[in-house]
Design an enzyme around this catalytic site. Structure first.
Site, PDB file in Angstrom:
ATOM      1  N   ARG A 109      40.675  22.979  20.421  1.00 17.81           N
ATOM      2  CA  ARG A 109      41.040  24.265  19.681  1.00 17.81           C
ATOM      3  C   ARG A 109      42.328  24.734  20.223  1.00 17.81           C
ATOM      4  NH1 ARG A 109      37.038  29.188  19.649  1.00 17.81           N
ATOM      5  NH2 ARG A 109      37.457  29.198  22.162  1.00 17.81           N
ATOM      6  N   THR A 113      46.241  30.065  18.765  1.00 20.29           N
ATOM      7  CA  THR A 113      46.020  30.213  17.148  1.00 20.29           C
ATOM      8  C   THR A 113      44.644  30.050  16.663  1.00 20.29           C
ATOM      9  OG1 THR A 113      46.361  27.917  16.635  1.00 20.29           O
ATOM     10  CG2 THR A 113      48.313  29.319  16.639  1.00 20.29           C
ATOM     11  N   ASP A 208      32.369  29.000  28.705  1.00 20.94           N
ATOM     12  CA  ASP A 208      32.940  27.664  28.191  1.00 20.94           C
ATOM     13  C   ASP A 208      31.622  26.558  28.468  1.00 20.94           C
ATOM     14  OD1 ASP A 208      34.442  24.969  28.154  1.00 20.94           O
ATOM     15  OD2 ASP A 208      36.185  26.295  28.010  1.00 20.94           O
ATOM     16  N   ASP A 211      33.499  23.177  30.277  1.00 18.83           N
ATOM     17  CA  ASP A 211      33.700  23.206  31.563  1.00 18.83           C
ATOM     18  C   ASP A 211      32.234  23.500  32.476  1.00 18.83           C
ATOM     19  OD1 ASP A 211      36.381  23.371  31.212  1.00 18.83           O
ATOM     20  OD2 ASP A 211      36.540  25.594  31.322  1.00 18.83           O
TER      21      ASP A 211
END
Length: 216
Positions: A109, A113, A208, A211
């Site tokens: 991603r 944006t 995340d 991660d």
């Protein structure tokens, strides 16, 4: 009757337990990875209800013959992990579906944006129309990555009504997009969080997930 998206939040105590472990910011990467594996296992267990094709047969017990029900080996089953975080759920899913084919789909991603782009596509050109497809992705936030994945799968002949999505945390923006585009889908998630922030993260969510799974 018009099909509609169905979202299941199984009330299983083990799902609730591992979700709490995964949510905790103090959980180290190795334990977070275990929690995601277990969530993949138990959510796949729930998703497999009335989804895996079965056939009736006669089996011979040590004492007598009796009817039995087994998974139909002629109907293909596929698991599609969305890289990279979807790999965390794959181990648990694969432990329940050991004969399933695994097709990797890498989607990243754009952090500005929030638009998805594909960097790895190992999907076959054409699926058997009877194929049962399980997609794994821990977070359904804005829905961009999953919409991209579903477009690729349906273009290759996958039936949304035979598709199951396994996620850890889902949010309304993703569910609304999927419902509008693929009303026959079924989503299995540990919880629905209502908030997606300006960076596209679910709140409170997990952070995340990629991660935290890989310690990066």
């Amino acid at each position: 009757m018009t099909p509609q998206l169905r979202v299941y939040v199984p009330p299983h105590p083990l799902i609730k337990h591992w979700l709490a472990v995964a949510r905790d910011a103090a959980t180290p990467s190795v334990l977070f990875r275990s929690a995601i594996t277990e969530l993949g296992r138990w959510l796949t267990y729930e998703a497999a209800r009335e989804w895996l094709p079965t056939v009736e047969m006669m089996v011979q017990s040590p004492l007598d013959s009796c009817p039995g029900t087994v998974i139909n080996p002629e109907i293909p089953v596929a698991v599609v992990p969305i890289l990279r975080a979807g790999l965390g759920l794959l181990e648990g899913a694969q432990s329940l579906l050991p004969l399933a084919s695994i097709y990797h789909l890498g989607i990243v991603r754009n952090e500005e944006t929030l638009e998805p782009s594909c960097y790895l596509n190992k999907l076959p050109e054409k699926f058997d129309p009877q194929t049962r497809v399980l997609i794994t992705d821990p977070m359904l936030a804005t829905g961009g990555s999953m919409m991209f994945a579903m477009a690729e799968l349906t273009r290759r002949g996958v039936d949304p009504s035979l598709t199951r999505i396994v996620s850890v945390v889902a949010a309304p923006p993703a569910l609304q997009k999927l419902s509008a585009a693929y009303p026959g889908l079924n989503v299995y998630t540990a919880i629905i969080d209502e908030v997606v922030n300006n960076q596209g993260y679910i709140v409170p969510g997990l952070g995340d997930a990629g991660d935290r799974i890989f310690g990066t």
